[in-house]
Design a protein around this motif. Structure first.
Motif, PDB file in Angstrom:
ATOM      1  N   UNK A   1      -2.679  35.160  -8.094  1.00  0.00           N
ATOM      2  CA  UNK A   1      -3.911  34.897  -8.824  1.00  0.00           C
ATOM      3  C   UNK A   1      -4.192  33.410  -9.001  1.00  0.00           C
ATOM      4  N   UNK A   2      -3.208  32.575  -8.685  1.00  0.00           N
ATOM      5  CA  UNK A   2      -3.342  31.144  -8.962  1.00  0.00           C
ATOM      6  C   UNK A   2      -2.566  30.331  -7.928  1.00  0.00           C
ATOM      7  N   UNK A   3      -3.135  29.209  -7.550  1.00  0.00           N
ATOM      8  CA  UNK A   3      -2.433  28.198  -6.754  1.00  0.00           C
ATOM      9  C   UNK A   3      -2.393  26.916  -7.577  1.00  0.00           C
ATOM     10  N   UNK A   4      -1.223  26.318  -7.673  1.00  0.00           N
ATOM     11  CA  UNK A   4      -1.071  25.002  -8.301  1.00  0.00           C
ATOM     12  C   UNK A   4      -0.785  24.012  -7.182  1.00  0.00           C
ATOM     13  N   UNK A   5      -1.504  22.921  -7.144  1.00  0.00           N
ATOM     14  CA  UNK A   5      -1.358  21.997  -6.024  1.00  0.00           C
ATOM     15  C   UNK A   5      -1.623  20.564  -6.476  1.00  0.00           C
ATOM     16  N   UNK A   6      -0.978  19.623  -5.819  1.00  0.00           N
ATOM     17  CA  UNK A   6      -1.207  18.210  -6.078  1.00  0.00           C
ATOM     18  C   UNK A   6      -2.096  17.616  -5.000  1.00  0.00           C
TER      19      UNK A   6
ATOM     20  N   UNK B   1       5.265  19.812 -11.217  1.00  0.00           N
ATOM     21  CA  UNK B   1       6.524  20.465 -11.575  1.00  0.00           C
ATOM     22  C   UNK B   1       6.570  20.810 -13.065  1.00  0.00           C
ATOM     23  N   UNK B   2       5.976  19.969 -13.901  1.00  0.00           N
ATOM     24  CA  UNK B   2       5.914  20.279 -15.330  1.00  0.00           C
ATOM     25  C   UNK B   2       5.044  21.508 -15.581  1.00  0.00           C
ATOM     26  N   UNK B   3       3.976  21.666 -14.785  1.00  0.00           N
ATOM     27  CA  UNK B   3       3.120  22.843 -14.936  1.00  0.00           C
ATOM     28  C   UNK B   3       3.868  24.128 -14.572  1.00  0.00           C
ATOM     29  N   UNK B   4       4.807  24.029 -13.617  1.00  0.00           N
ATOM     30  CA  UNK B   4       5.555  25.223 -13.214  1.00  0.00           C
ATOM     31  C   UNK B   4       6.533  25.676 -14.287  1.00  0.00           C
ATOM     32  N   UNK B   5       6.739  24.866 -15.325  1.00  0.00           N
ATOM     33  CA  UNK B   5       7.592  25.275 -16.428  1.00  0.00           C
ATOM     34  C   UNK B   5       6.890  26.261 -17.357  1.00  0.00           C
ATOM     35  N   UNK B   6       5.592  26.438 -17.158  1.00  0.00           N
ATOM     36  CA  UNK B   6       4.823  27.411 -17.947  1.00  0.00           C
ATOM     37  C   UNK B   6       5.013  28.794 -17.320  1.00  0.00           C
ATOM     38  N   UNK B   7       5.741  29.669 -17.991  1.00  0.00           N
ATOM     39  CA  UNK B   7       6.074  30.971 -17.429  1.00  0.00           C
ATOM     40  C   UNK B   7       4.835  31.824 -17.162  1.00  0.00           C
TER      41      UNK B   7
ATOM     42  N   UNK C   1       0.829  -1.207   0.000  1.00  0.00           N
ATOM     43  CA  UNK C   1       0.000   0.000   0.000  1.00  0.00           C
ATOM     44  C   UNK C   1       0.862   1.256   0.000  1.00  0.00           C
ATOM     45  N   UNK C   2       1.937   1.237   0.786  1.00  0.00           N
ATOM     46  CA  UNK C   2       2.843   2.383   0.816  1.00  0.00           C
ATOM     47  C   UNK C   2       3.534   2.564  -0.538  1.00  0.00           C
ATOM     48  N   UNK C   3       3.873   1.434  -1.188  1.00  0.00           N
ATOM     49  CA  UNK C   3       4.499   1.495  -2.510  1.00  0.00           C
ATOM     50  C   UNK C   3       3.552   2.131  -3.520  1.00  0.00           C
ATOM     51  N   UNK C   4       2.281   1.741  -3.474  1.00  0.00           N
ATOM     52  CA  UNK C   4       1.288   2.307  -4.379  1.00  0.00           C
ATOM     53  C   UNK C   4       1.154   3.813  -4.157  1.00  0.00           C
ATOM     54  N   UNK C   5       1.075   4.209  -2.898  1.00  0.00           N
ATOM     55  CA  UNK C   5       0.923   5.631  -2.586  1.00  0.00           C
ATOM     56  C   UNK C   5       2.152   6.423  -3.033  1.00  0.00           C
ATOM     57  N   UNK C   6       3.341   5.874  -2.820  1.00  0.00           N
ATOM     58  CA  UNK C   6       4.563   6.568  -3.205  1.00  0.00           C
ATOM     59  C   UNK C   6       4.638   6.758  -4.720  1.00  0.00           C
ATOM     60  N   UNK C   7       4.248   5.738  -5.480  1.00  0.00           N
ATOM     61  CA  UNK C   7       4.295   5.842  -6.943  1.00  0.00           C
ATOM     62  C   UNK C   7       3.309   6.886  -7.450  1.00  0.00           C
ATOM     63  N   UNK C   8       2.087   6.865  -6.924  1.00  0.00           N
ATOM     64  CA  UNK C   8       1.081   7.843  -7.351  1.00  0.00           C
ATOM     65  C   UNK C   8       1.513   9.251  -6.963  1.00  0.00           C
ATOM     66  N   UNK C   9       2.056   9.395  -5.757  1.00  0.00           N
ATOM     67  CA  UNK C   9       2.514  10.705  -5.290  1.00  0.00           C
ATOM     68  C   UNK C   9       3.647  11.236  -6.155  1.00  0.00           C
ATOM     69  N   UNK C  10       4.581  10.373  -6.520  1.00  0.00           N
ATOM     70  CA  UNK C  10       5.676  10.790  -7.398  1.00  0.00           C
ATOM     71  C   UNK C  10       5.143  11.308  -8.728  1.00  0.00           C
ATOM     72  N   UNK C  11       4.183  10.606  -9.285  1.00  0.00           N
ATOM     73  CA  UNK C  11       3.613  11.034 -10.564  1.00  0.00           C
ATOM     74  C   UNK C  11       2.921  12.388 -10.439  1.00  0.00           C
ATOM     75  N   UNK C  12       2.148  12.580  -9.371  1.00  0.00           N
ATOM     76  CA  UNK C  12       1.467  13.863  -9.162  1.00  0.00           C
ATOM     77  C   UNK C  12       2.495  14.986  -9.059  1.00  0.00           C
ATOM     78  N   UNK C  13       3.547  14.778  -8.262  1.00  0.00           N
ATOM     79  CA  UNK C  13       4.586  15.800  -8.105  1.00  0.00           C
ATOM     80  C   UNK C  13       5.233  16.126  -9.448  1.00  0.00           C
TER      81      UNK C  13
END
Length: 337
Positions: free
Chosen positions: A292-297, A276-282, A260-272
């Motif tokens: 004006x905006x919050x980006x959150x996982x 982070x890819x969204x933060x590449x949008x200037x 269960x911890x492995x599943x959560x860690x993998x999903x969390x890594x993907x969300x992060x």
């Protein structure tokens, strides 16, 4: 042959033309048909309201007798009563497109004034109502639906998974027009999903951009398969899994033994990774810096119904508290905006 008749500026009635009545157009029969239809709608509405009445005595209960849970859903019944009253009013008097547009404009102006932190708080509270079984969203009136014809002004955009067990609006207790939702297996970014989210941020002016992963994500599990096995999948599916796989860290995942911890860690890594890819949008980051905006996982637990928010990206002036353990914020004390 049919025709629309407007009896007054605030109502529309759909009636057959006299020719469609047969026999040259009996006006009395026409009037009787219209009146009986309106009366029937009003009666049905009143019957529904009576059935939802707050009185417990008709069931032979005293007001303080609530041992069987009767009355715990007062908030739900109040919301449903308001919807029915609105529907009944519409059946009896009607409403014009001008009134619907005015309602949409008023809602839009109100939405503009809501700060991103308040939108995020509303999502958290909505999810709490969902997993506690006290959701308020049970439908909208005809008037509210008609008001949405002219425009949309969602406050939240979500990149979520296509999984049928993760109905986004439901788990946050949101209604029609509240969320701009992009769903794809593995909640990952590509040209299509990125473009859709850019539309939500730049044109719809959403206040919160949320990447939502979930417990037991099949796409994330499949992305951890050997490369040779992924290559045996259909081309498009194989490409999707390969992209997801590149965002996962094998070394850290191998160190997690509990399933269960492995599943959560993998999903969390993907969300992060997607955050982070969204933060590449200037352009998006400029909105973040301006407050004006919050980006959150976030991660949704199917087993409990709880959404865990993490990996927030927001301007320092908006961060009123210290991040909890495990929460990553892009703007630390040593970061210059």
């Amino acid at each position: 042959s049919r025709r629309w008749y407007r009896s007054d500026p605030s109502s529309l009635s759909f009636c057959p033309t006299p020719g469609a009545m047969g026999g040259g157009g009996d006006s009395a029969a026409l009037v009787a048909l219209v009146v009986s239809g309106v009366a029937l709608g009003g009666v049905l509405g009143l019957l529904a309201l009576t059935a939802l009445g707050p009185s417990k005595k008709r069931h032979g209960r005293d007001d303080d007798d609530d041992k069987d849970g009767y009355g715990e859903d007062l908030a739900k019944r109040k919301h449903l009563r308001e919807v029915i009253e609105d529907e009944t009013a519409g059946m009896s008097t009607g409403f014009s497109m001008m009134e619907a547009r005015d309602k949409a404009d008023a809602g839009h102006e109100k939405a503009k004034a809501i700060p991103p932190a308040q939108v995020l708080s509303a999502l958290q509270k909505g999810n709490a109502r969902f997993w506690m079984g006290t959701s308020l969203q049970h439908g909208t009136s005809a008037f509210e639906r008609r008001a949405l014809i002219s425009k949309q002004f969602p406050l939240t955009a979500i990149l979520g998974c296509s999984d049928s067990r993760v109905p986004t609006e439901i788990i946050f207790d949101q209604g029609l027009g509240d969320m701009f939702v992009v769903r794809v297996a593995g909640n990952c970014l590509d040209n299509t999903t990125t473009g859709s989210l850019q539309y939500a941020v730049y044109h719809l002016k959403v206040k919160v951009l949320l990447v939502l992963g979930h417990e037991g994500c099949g796409a994330i599990k499949a992305a951890q398969l050997p490369d040779l096995q992924i290559a045996g999948e259909p081309e498009c599916l194989g490409n999707l899994l390969s992209v997801l796989k590149r965002g996962l860290c094998d070394d850290s995942l191998k160190a997690v033994r509990d399933a269960k911890a492995h599943d959560r860690e993998a999903v969390t890594q993907n969300v992060k990774r997607q955050v982070e890819k969204l933060t590449e949008d200037e352009g998006m980051m400029q909105k973040v810096k301006k407050g004006e905006l919050i980006i959150v996982g976030a991660l949704y637990e199917i087993s409990s119904g709880i959404v865990d928010f993490f990996h927030e990206v927001e301007a320092p002036s908006m961060l009123k508290r210290q991040p909890s353990p495990g929460v990553f914020t892009r703007f630390g004390d040593d970061t210059k905006l």
